[in-house]
Design a protein around this motif. Sequence first.
Motif, PDB file in Angstrom:
ATOM      1  N   VAL A   1      -1.108  10.141 -27.602  1.00 32.87           N
ATOM      2  CA  VAL A   1      -1.362  10.926 -26.082  1.00 32.87           C
ATOM      3  C   VAL A   1      -1.722  12.133 -25.901  1.00 32.87           C
ATOM      4  CG1 VAL A   1      -0.940  11.077 -23.641  1.00 32.87           C
ATOM      5  CG2 VAL A   1      -0.490   8.664 -24.735  1.00 32.87           C
ATOM      6  N   ALA A   2      -0.698  12.833 -26.594  1.00 28.72           N
ATOM      7  CA  ALA A   2      -0.446  14.376 -26.720  1.00 28.72           C
ATOM      8  C   ALA A   2      -1.645  14.851 -27.705  1.00 28.72           C
ATOM      9  CB  ALA A   2       0.887  14.873 -27.426  1.00 28.72           C
ATOM     10  N   GLU A   3      -2.005  14.102 -28.911  1.00 29.96           N
ATOM     11  CA  GLU A   3      -3.103  14.372 -29.575  1.00 29.96           C
ATOM     12  C   GLU A   3      -4.278  14.569 -29.174  1.00 29.96           C
ATOM     13  OE1 GLU A   3      -1.243  13.181 -34.149  1.00 29.96           O
ATOM     14  OE2 GLU A   3      -2.523  11.668 -32.935  1.00 29.96           O
ATOM     15  N   LEU A   4      -4.462  13.381 -28.199  1.00 36.39           N
ATOM     16  CA  LEU A   4      -5.805  13.404 -27.460  1.00 36.39           C
ATOM     17  C   LEU A   4      -5.808  14.628 -26.388  1.00 36.39           C
ATOM     18  CD1 LEU A   4      -8.400  11.496 -26.433  1.00 36.39           C
ATOM     19  CD2 LEU A   4      -7.066  10.498 -25.016  1.00 36.39           C
ATOM     20  N   ALA A   5      -4.781  14.923 -25.899  1.00 41.23           N
ATOM     21  CA  ALA A   5      -5.008  16.207 -24.996  1.00 41.23           C
ATOM     22  C   ALA A   5      -5.215  17.369 -25.720  1.00 41.23           C
ATOM     23  CB  ALA A   5      -3.528  16.412 -24.397  1.00 41.23           C
ATOM     24  N   LEU A   6      -4.970  17.472 -26.984  1.00 40.63           N
ATOM     25  CA  LEU A   6      -5.190  18.808 -27.834  1.00 40.63           C
ATOM     26  C   LEU A   6      -6.696  18.421 -28.092  1.00 40.63           C
ATOM     27  CD1 LEU A   6      -2.477  19.019 -30.436  1.00 40.63           C
ATOM     28  CD2 LEU A   6      -2.651  20.384 -28.506  1.00 40.63           C
ATOM     29  N   MET A   7      -7.081  17.268 -28.459  1.00 40.95           N
ATOM     30  CA  MET A   7      -8.446  17.146 -29.231  1.00 40.95           C
ATOM     31  C   MET A   7      -9.460  17.411 -27.768  1.00 40.95           C
ATOM     32  SD  MET A   7      -9.725  13.993 -31.244  1.00 40.95           S
ATOM     33  CE  MET A   7      -9.364  12.768 -29.972  1.00 40.95           C
ATOM     34  N   ARG A   8      -9.143  17.354 -26.522  1.00 40.88           N
ATOM     35  CA  ARG A   8      -9.902  17.657 -25.742  1.00 40.88           C
ATOM     36  C   ARG A   8      -9.723  18.794 -25.007  1.00 40.88           C
ATOM     37  NH1 ARG A   8     -13.020  14.714 -28.096  1.00 40.88           N
ATOM     38  NH2 ARG A   8     -12.837  12.361 -27.997  1.00 40.88           N
ATOM     39  N   HIS A   9      -8.642  19.457 -25.253  1.00 43.73           N
ATOM     40  CA  HIS A   9      -8.346  20.856 -24.463  1.00 43.73           C
ATOM     41  C   HIS A   9      -9.474  21.785 -24.850  1.00 43.73           C
ATOM     42  CE1 HIS A   9      -6.552  24.721 -24.582  1.00 43.73           C
ATOM     43  NE2 HIS A   9      -5.527  24.408 -23.734  1.00 43.73           N
ATOM     44  N   PRO A  10      -9.969  22.648 -23.815  1.00 41.32           N
ATOM     45  CA  PRO A  10      -9.358  22.960 -22.442  1.00 41.32           C
ATOM     46  C   PRO A  10      -9.399  21.908 -21.271  1.00 41.32           C
ATOM     47  CG  PRO A  10     -11.049  24.504 -22.767  1.00 41.32           C
ATOM     48  CD  PRO A  10     -10.950  23.604 -24.134  1.00 41.32           C
TER      49      PRO A  10
END
Lengths: 223, 223
Positions: B100-109
């Motif tokens: 879940v956190a990796e997905l947040a990083l991948m789509r950030h910002p």
Amino acid sequence: MREAYHKELAAIGDGLVDMTRQVASAMSRATHSLLEADERTALAVVQGDRAVDRRRQELEDRAVALLARQQPVATELRIVVTALRMGAEVERSGDLARHVAELALMRHPVSAVPVELRATVRDMGALAYQLMSQAADVIASRDPEEAARLQQADDQMNQLHRAVFARLGEADWPHGIETAVDVALTARYYERYADHAASLAGRVVYLVTGRHPHPEGSLVLTP
Amino acid sequence: MREAYHKELAAIGDGLVDMTRQVASAMSRATHSLLEADERTALAVVQGDRAVDRRRQELEDRAVALLARQQPVATELRIVVTALRMGAEVERSGDLARHVAELALMRHPVSAVPVELRATVRDMGALAYQLMSQAADVIASRDPEEAARLQQADDQMNQLHRAVFARLGEADWPHGIETAVDVALTARYYERYADHAASLAGRVVYLVTGRHPHPEGSLVLTP
């Protein structure tokens, strides 16, 4: 005592190898069922997964009985504990084959995979079968060089996985949301499955050489 | 001897409870990072997962040392083997929080979750945290009734999961393929995570009552 121990340990190892081959075959048949919308084969894979779960339980029961009766220490103890972990990992790989078959059932009589991606999914299925069959060979042979090669071979699966996601990211995807989600989940099942095959090889390397496989928690930015 | 054994066993149990709480907290923070596109928190979750992996390894080392030194049999042996399996299951739950956190990083910002689904994903995250925290409580208390309640509670997660897939299946989905795939994978991570919490509770029931939890290989037709 020692002889009984080695006999029991060999039986656990043989059971693990058989179970791994069974799970390789399940993924091969699941891929066929997905591509051909073959309900009968898909149902057989789903049913067959219960047998895999039972075998994992039997393996655990045997390992616990061996620990209780023979009370191994040091390396021999580590072998039994590693066999327990590998059994759980093979069972999980079987679950992934079942998920592919469940998707085939859910979309039957249509195939969940659009024509343009059939070749890629076929390649993923063939590679998954090959990797898990090699994992079974490595568990049987305990050849650390073969195991090390297998640990590298899942790169090829990662490439196929990336190719699928690249296609999903293109603007002209014509197959709709549901199919995109089906394809994304399917690609992920194969990728996880290949990871398990590589991880099984890593555990063999660890058993034989005492060297830990590369850490699992590395930062990989693909979903 | 018996006292040393019980002390070591208690230490393994405490380690497992701590690790489970850590993984509950990781999913809570991962959900925040996904909804708020909070890169810093996401990176902390990804880094923190290595600590979880190390704790699982420590737990295994302690369990193996205990088996070697104390050579428990019967129920006590089963407790140690079950602790090993639970440790592996908690580690896998931690991997899901990391995904879940990796997905947040991948789509950030940008947040990977469209506004219309934020409330649902927030509910999934809150429920995931609650279920894993309860799993930690159950591991600590060994209360079979509390464990049985937790085994039922993941129905609620399945409902949220189905709601997400129902929305993805509607004709008017306006957020594109990539977002659909992100949302589908995310929903799956939460659902798997809740399954692990329920399974941990099932293992506690088994330890205390000797009754096996419901079989894992049942036919469920949701991807």
